[in-house]
Write a protein that holds these residues in place. Structure first.
Motif, mmCIF file in Angstrom:
data_model
loop_
_atom_site.group_PDB
_atom_site.id
_atom_site.type_symbol
_atom_site.label_atom_id
_atom_site.label_comp_id
_atom_site.label_asym_id
_atom_site.label_seq_id
_atom_site.Cartn_x
_atom_site.Cartn_y
_atom_site.Cartn_z
ATOM 1 N N GLN A 75 0.844 -1.200 0.000
ATOM 2 C CA GLN A 75 0.000 0.000 0.000
ATOM 3 C C GLN A 75 0.881 1.252 0.000
ATOM 4 O O GLN A 75 0.590 2.240 -0.678
ATOM 5 N N ALA A 76 1.963 1.197 0.769
ATOM 6 C CA ALA A 76 2.879 2.338 0.831
ATOM 7 C C ALA A 76 3.405 2.674 -0.557
ATOM 8 O O ALA A 76 3.394 3.838 -0.973
ATOM 9 N N TRP A 77 3.812 1.642 -1.277
ATOM 10 C CA TRP A 77 4.391 1.897 -2.601
ATOM 11 C C TRP A 77 3.374 2.579 -3.511
ATOM 12 O O TRP A 77 3.712 3.489 -4.279
ATOM 13 N N GLU A 78 2.129 2.144 -3.402
ATOM 14 C CA GLU A 78 1.086 2.757 -4.239
ATOM 15 C C GLU A 78 0.927 4.250 -3.913
ATOM 16 O O GLU A 78 0.548 5.044 -4.769
ATOM 17 N N LEU A 79 1.233 4.623 -2.675
ATOM 18 C CA LEU A 79 1.115 6.029 -2.257
ATOM 19 C C LEU A 79 2.399 6.821 -2.516
ATOM 20 O O LEU A 79 2.491 7.994 -2.157
ATOM 21 N N GLY A 80 3.417 6.138 -3.078
ATOM 22 C CA GLY A 80 4.693 6.828 -3.325
ATOM 23 C C GLY A 80 5.608 6.818 -2.110
ATOM 24 O O GLY A 80 6.526 7.629 -1.999
ATOM 25 N N ILE A 81 5.331 5.899 -1.197
ATOM 26 C CA ILE A 81 6.137 5.789 0.030
ATOM 27 C C ILE A 81 7.001 4.533 -0.064
ATOM 28 O O ILE A 81 6.499 3.447 -0.377
ATOM 29 N N GLY A 82 8.283 4.696 0.220
ATOM 30 C CA GLY A 82 9.194 3.558 0.203
ATOM 31 C C GLY A 82 9.312 2.958 1.602
ATOM 32 O O GLY A 82 9.167 3.655 2.614
ATOM 33 N N THR A 83 9.580 1.653 1.648
ATOM 34 C CA THR A 83 9.752 0.956 2.927
ATOM 35 C C THR A 83 10.940 0.007 2.815
ATOM 36 O O THR A 83 11.353 -0.352 1.717
ATOM 37 N N CYS A 84 11.443 -0.402 3.967
ATOM 38 C CA CYS A 84 12.406 -1.504 3.978
ATOM 39 C C CYS A 84 12.054 -2.416 5.146
ATOM 40 O O CYS A 84 11.903 -1.965 6.282
#
Ligand code: FMN
Length: 171
Positions: free
Chosen positions: A108-117
């Motif tokens: 979901q984060a990626w869809e919002l333009g948010i990166g995670t690790c």
């Protein structure tokens, strides 16, 4: 975004803009975590949103994989609430439940333009002690996140996938 495209484009982000995830975006991410399926729907997953300078500093001492993120999620599960498999001694669903919830958040984060690790490189015991987590909770992962900086890019191993034939057996 088409799911396969989103899955292929997502990569572990380790370089973030110097700002936290907005409250509006955080609300969506946490909703995605709540919507995750869990064993027998017991929902033992717990999420700590870390954004204070003091706690971020502490996390940075516990793991070298915080990458300067201004928002970090800590995923745990309540050991008294996860489903225990009555047919197999010692098998319970806490880690699986948390992993599904964390995957929802990551995508979901990626869809919002948010990166995670997704980060496991820390001592769970130390983290639980130093964050003062309740005795009945077990930590599973921490997830630094934020808006990718201009320098953010995938590591070469991001695109090294085994083939379907290597990982799938039709039996
Ligand atoms: C269970 C798990 C643990 C991971 N732990 C770490 C970690 O401690 N530090 C880190 O930098 N990346 C960590 N990663 C990220 C992986 O290295 C990364 O997902 C993998 O190399 C594939 O790259 P990609 O996410 O860019 O596609 C972890 C990923 C998973 C799924």
């Amino acid at each position: 975004m088409d799911f396969i495209r989103l899955s292929a484009e997502r990569y572990s982000v380790r370089n973030f803009e110097d700002r936290p995830v907005t409250d509006e975006h955080m609300k969506i991410l946490l909703r995605a975590a709540v919507l995750a399926p869990t064993g027998c729907n017991y929902q033992p997953q717990r999420i700590y949103v870390v954004q204070s300078e003091e706690k971020l500093k502490k996390l940075g001492e516990i793991s070298r994989c915080i990458f300067g993120a201004k928002t970090v999620l800590v995923f745990t599960y309540d050991k008294t609430e996860d489903w225990k498999n009555p047919l197999e001694e010692g098998v319970h669903t806490g880690e699986q439940d948390v992993s599904i919830a964390a995957s929802h958040v990551m995508l979901q984060a990626w869809e919002l333009g948010i990166g995670t690790c997704w980060v496991n490189y820390f001592s769970n015991t130390r983290l639980e002690k130093e964050l003062g987590l309740p005795e009945n909770e077990r930590s599973v992962l921490i997830m630094p996140m934020g808006y990718p900086s201009k320098e953010a890019k995938p590591l070469p191993m991001h695109s090294e996938y085994k083939s379907v034939e290597e990982i799938v057996r039709f039996i």
